[in-house]
Design an enzyme around this catalytic site. Structure first.
Site, mmCIF file in Angstrom:
data_model
loop_
_atom_site.group_PDB
_atom_site.id
_atom_site.type_symbol
_atom_site.label_atom_id
_atom_site.label_comp_id
_atom_site.label_asym_id
_atom_site.label_seq_id
_atom_site.Cartn_x
_atom_site.Cartn_y
_atom_site.Cartn_z
ATOM 1 C CB SER A 119 25.249 43.860 34.933
ATOM 2 O OG SER A 119 25.935 42.653 35.046
ATOM 3 C CG HIS A 140 23.048 40.832 30.928
ATOM 4 N ND1 HIS A 140 21.986 41.051 31.759
ATOM 5 C CD2 HIS A 140 24.136 40.737 31.734
ATOM 6 C CE1 HIS A 140 22.412 41.090 33.006
ATOM 7 N NE2 HIS A 140 23.701 40.906 33.012
ATOM 8 C CD GLU A 152 18.246 41.620 30.714
ATOM 9 O OE1 GLU A 152 17.230 42.012 31.303
ATOM 10 O OE2 GLU A 152 19.398 41.944 31.063
ATOM 11 C CG ASN A 190 21.436 43.167 36.604
ATOM 12 O OD1 ASN A 190 21.188 42.383 37.519
ATOM 13 N ND2 ASN A 190 22.335 42.922 35.685
HETATM 14 N N1 NAD Z 1 28.419 38.181 38.495
HETATM 15 C C1 NAD Z 1 27.226 38.127 37.949
HETATM 16 O O1 NAD Z 1 26.281 37.606 38.544
HETATM 17 C C2 NAD Z 1 27.003 38.709 36.579
HETATM 18 C C3 NAD Z 1 25.836 38.371 35.885
HETATM 19 C C4 NAD Z 1 25.661 38.859 34.594
HETATM 20 C C5 NAD Z 1 26.612 39.697 34.035
HETATM 21 N N2 NAD Z 1 27.732 40.030 34.748
HETATM 22 C C6 NAD Z 1 28.712 40.893 34.091
HETATM 23 O O2 NAD Z 1 29.742 40.081 33.579
HETATM 24 C C7 NAD Z 1 30.971 40.809 33.592
HETATM 25 C C8 NAD Z 1 31.993 40.013 34.375
HETATM 26 O O3 NAD Z 1 31.551 39.885 35.716
HETATM 27 P P1 NAD Z 1 32.019 38.687 36.646
HETATM 28 O O4 NAD Z 1 31.093 38.695 37.805
HETATM 29 O O5 NAD Z 1 32.180 37.445 35.841
HETATM 30 O O6 NAD Z 1 33.451 39.246 37.102
HETATM 31 P P2 NAD Z 1 34.675 38.422 37.709
HETATM 32 O O7 NAD Z 1 35.466 39.404 38.479
HETATM 33 O O8 NAD Z 1 34.219 37.187 38.375
HETATM 34 O O9 NAD Z 1 35.491 37.977 36.399
HETATM 35 C C9 NAD Z 1 36.147 38.896 35.536
HETATM 36 C C10 NAD Z 1 37.291 38.154 34.868
HETATM 37 O O10 NAD Z 1 37.845 38.988 33.853
HETATM 38 C C11 NAD Z 1 39.251 38.788 33.863
HETATM 39 N N3 NAD Z 1 39.863 39.938 33.197
HETATM 40 C C12 NAD Z 1 40.043 41.183 33.676
HETATM 41 N N4 NAD Z 1 40.612 41.953 32.739
HETATM 42 C C13 NAD Z 1 40.805 41.171 31.655
HETATM 43 C C14 NAD Z 1 41.357 41.403 30.362
HETATM 44 N N5 NAD Z 1 41.799 42.591 30.023
HETATM 45 N N6 NAD Z 1 41.393 40.365 29.492
HETATM 46 C C15 NAD Z 1 40.927 39.157 29.836
HETATM 47 N N7 NAD Z 1 40.378 38.894 31.053
HETATM 48 C C16 NAD Z 1 40.327 39.889 31.944
HETATM 49 C C17 NAD Z 1 39.594 38.650 35.330
HETATM 50 O O11 NAD Z 1 40.834 38.006 35.491
HETATM 51 C C18 NAD Z 1 38.423 37.807 35.839
HETATM 52 O O12 NAD Z 1 38.669 36.425 35.756
HETATM 53 C C19 NAD Z 1 30.658 42.168 34.188
HETATM 54 O O13 NAD Z 1 30.436 43.073 33.148
HETATM 55 C C20 NAD Z 1 29.390 41.903 34.972
HETATM 56 O O14 NAD Z 1 28.614 43.063 35.132
HETATM 57 C C21 NAD Z 1 27.960 39.536 35.994
#
Ligand code: NAD
Length: 486
Positions: A119, A140, A152, A190
């Site tokens: 993000s 993204h 994005e 963001n």
């Molecule tokens: N939450 C949102 O609204 C949102 C929106 C757009 C982008 N993002 C981005 O997406 C990414 C993930 O965010 P999220 O909210 O889904 O996080 P989250 O914590 O819900 O999920 C992350 C997942 O990654 C897994 N993980 C951690 N290390 C790992 C590894 N080495 N190999 C495989 N899996 C692994 C974890 O077990 C977990 O299930 C971030 O970069 C975040 O900035 C989030």
């Protein structure tokens, strides 16, 4: 380049949805999680999400089986060796991502495109850690990925031009609209959204208004699909906290410093929906003020003739009496309310009223407003069908204080040349489900009103970023009501 086999690493809030989006479009997906327990959680996300689509009649049961059948789940990254594209969706921590990308670079074919769903982190830094920086991009998605239409696509100074075009075309195949942007913390959405969410947390901490009232004001007053606290819970407070930290590191703008309240909740393990509790949750959320019951009394409306007359008329039609010795004097918004209150024989009776849209009445209590008057004002609004939003007598109350700096940020972003008005508007509509983009909102509110509101915010809070963007100021001075589309 045609993408047929894709890998998704991390099947949490975002990754599971991204895997579903690819599988729905007919691509074969390998989903990778850190361990067996997380993999089971990822499978659960996929089954629940597609199950809900079946329940709502949006997907036939057979289609659901086909979609799930295209997704292979594993805990081994090595299984990604034959894919055409990998999208990474692990936590927003640069070191984790760099170490993963180094490994993906070793495992995957040299032609494979590696994409991060970050993000806010530097795509350039992630790309530079690999031996294929030209084939690393940001892809993204927005939350929930199967629903939100925006992607994005982030290119860096070293991305091969064809890669951005190929990933943009892929987004189209997924039924998404792509906005291609350069590598800047927070990209378009963001960079505009998170400061607004952080600001909402700050207003709550300052006691300007409570959680439910702020959420109601933004949902019912502005027409946003969710209030800021409900949205923070959906995003995940840990993710929001990390993103704010990255924004702050790049901008050093103190509005981007993550709210201490976010840090406290994250440390307590209250991460939002993914942990079952955040700002909202089973056992309640952040405290908000107790509301006393009132005896409905008499009123007097002052200020803003048309709006004031309209409100007085509604109150009379509901059976209330206006009086020269009223329980509450409703001052139609004209700030600071306290300046009007101190001219009354009894300043304790005055409450400021700001009607937002046709559903919300912000009710500003001054330092002198009595509990009786505040409660009477709230009850009167409810009876005439308005949602009261009690708040303090501060510039912008709740809605303008949250909305106008966001609009100002959009003007600055456009003026910096980072993105076009069309792309910024589309990104906020499709990425956040907003009813209108910031420029569409600015033009419908009137540029002068927003400029004047920003000046008032700046004067009160002395926050440099609240000063109207020079472009906005100049358009108002030139009496122009629309932004020039360049
Ligand atoms: N939450 C949102 O609204 C949102 C929106 C757009 C982008 N993002 C981005 O997406 C990414 C993930 O965010 P999220 O909210 O889904 O996080 P989250 O914590 O819900 O999920 C992350 C997942 O990654 C897994 N993980 C951690 N290390 C790992 C590894 N080495 N190999 C495989 N899996 C692994 C974890 O077990 C977990 O299930 C971030 O970069 C975040 O900035 C989030």
């Amino acid at each position: 380049m045609a993408f047929e086999r894709v890998g998704v690493v991390g099947l949490g809030t975002m990754g599971a949805g991204i895997a579903e989006v690819f599988a729905r479009a007919g691509l074969r997906v390998i989903g990778v999680e850190a361990d067996a327990e997380a993999l089971a959680r990822g499978r659960g996300h996929l089954e629940r999400s597609t199950g809900k689509a079946v329940d709502k009649g949006k997907l036939a049961p057979g289609q659901r089986d086909e979609i799930l059948g295209r997704i292979t789940l594993t805990t081994s990254r090595e299984d990604l060796r034959d894919v055409d594209l990998v999208v990474e969706a692990i936590p927003e921590i640069l070191d984790y991502k760099i170490s993963l990308f180094k490994d993906l670079d070793r495992i995957c074919e040299p032609g494979t495109v590696l994409a991060t769903n970050t993000s806010s982190l530097s795509v350039t830094a992630i790309a530079a850690a690999t031996g294929r920086p030209g084939r690393v991009v940001g892809m993204h998605f927005f939350n929930p990925a199967p629903v939100m239409k925006l992607v994005e696509v982030v290119g860096t100074v070293v991305t091969e031009p064809g890669v951005v075009a190929d990933v943009t075309a892929l987004a189209g195949r997924l039924g998404k609209t792509a906005v291609a942007v350069g590598d800047r913390a927070g990209f378009v959405v963001n960079r505009l959204l998170l400061p607004y969410l952080n600001h909402a947390a700050a207003l709550m901490e300052l006691g300007v208004a409570g959680r439910d009232d702020i959420d109601a004001a933004m949902r019912l007053g502005v027409g946003l699909p969710m209030g800021p606290f409900a949205l923070l819970d959906l995003i995940g407070l840990d993710t929001a906290y990390e993103v704010m930290g990255v924004l702050f590191d790049e901008t050093r703008d103190r509005r981007h410093a993550p709210s201490p309240l976010l840090r406290e909740l994250v440390t307590a393990g209250l991460l939002g929906r993914k942990s079952g509790r955040g700002f909202y949750g089973a056992s309640g959320g952040a405290p908000h003020t107790k509301q006393a019951k009132s005896r409905l009394g008499t009123f007097k409306v002052v200020g803003y003739e048309d709006e004031g007359d309209g409100l007085a008329e509604r109150l009379r039609a509901a059976g209330f009496k206006s009086s020269e010795e009223p329980d509450v004097v409703l001052r139609l918004a004209d700030r600071p309310v306290i300046e009007h209150a101190v001219r009354l024989p009894d300043p304790a009776r005055m409450v400021g009223v700001h009607l937002v849209g046709d559903q919300v009445a912000e009710l500003a209590s001054t330092a002198l407003t009595s509990e009786h008057a505040a409660t009477a004002a709230r009850d009167l609004m409810k009876i005439v069908g308005l949602t009261p939003v009690p708040c303090k007598d501060r510039a912008g109350f709740v809605v303008d204080a949250l909305l106008f700096p966001y609009l100002n940020d959009a003007v600055r972003m456009y003026d910096s040349g980072y993105a076009s008005i069309e792309d910024i508007d589309a990104a906020m509509r499709l990425g956040c489900g907003y009813p209108a983009g910031p420029f569409e909102m600015l033009e419908s509110f009137g540029l002068a009103r927003v400029r004047d509101g920003l000046r008032a915010l700046y004067t009160e809070y002395r926050e440099p970023a609240f000063a109207p963007a020079p472009l906005l100021d100049q358009l108002v001075t030139a009496d122009v009501s629309e932004f020039p589309r360049r």
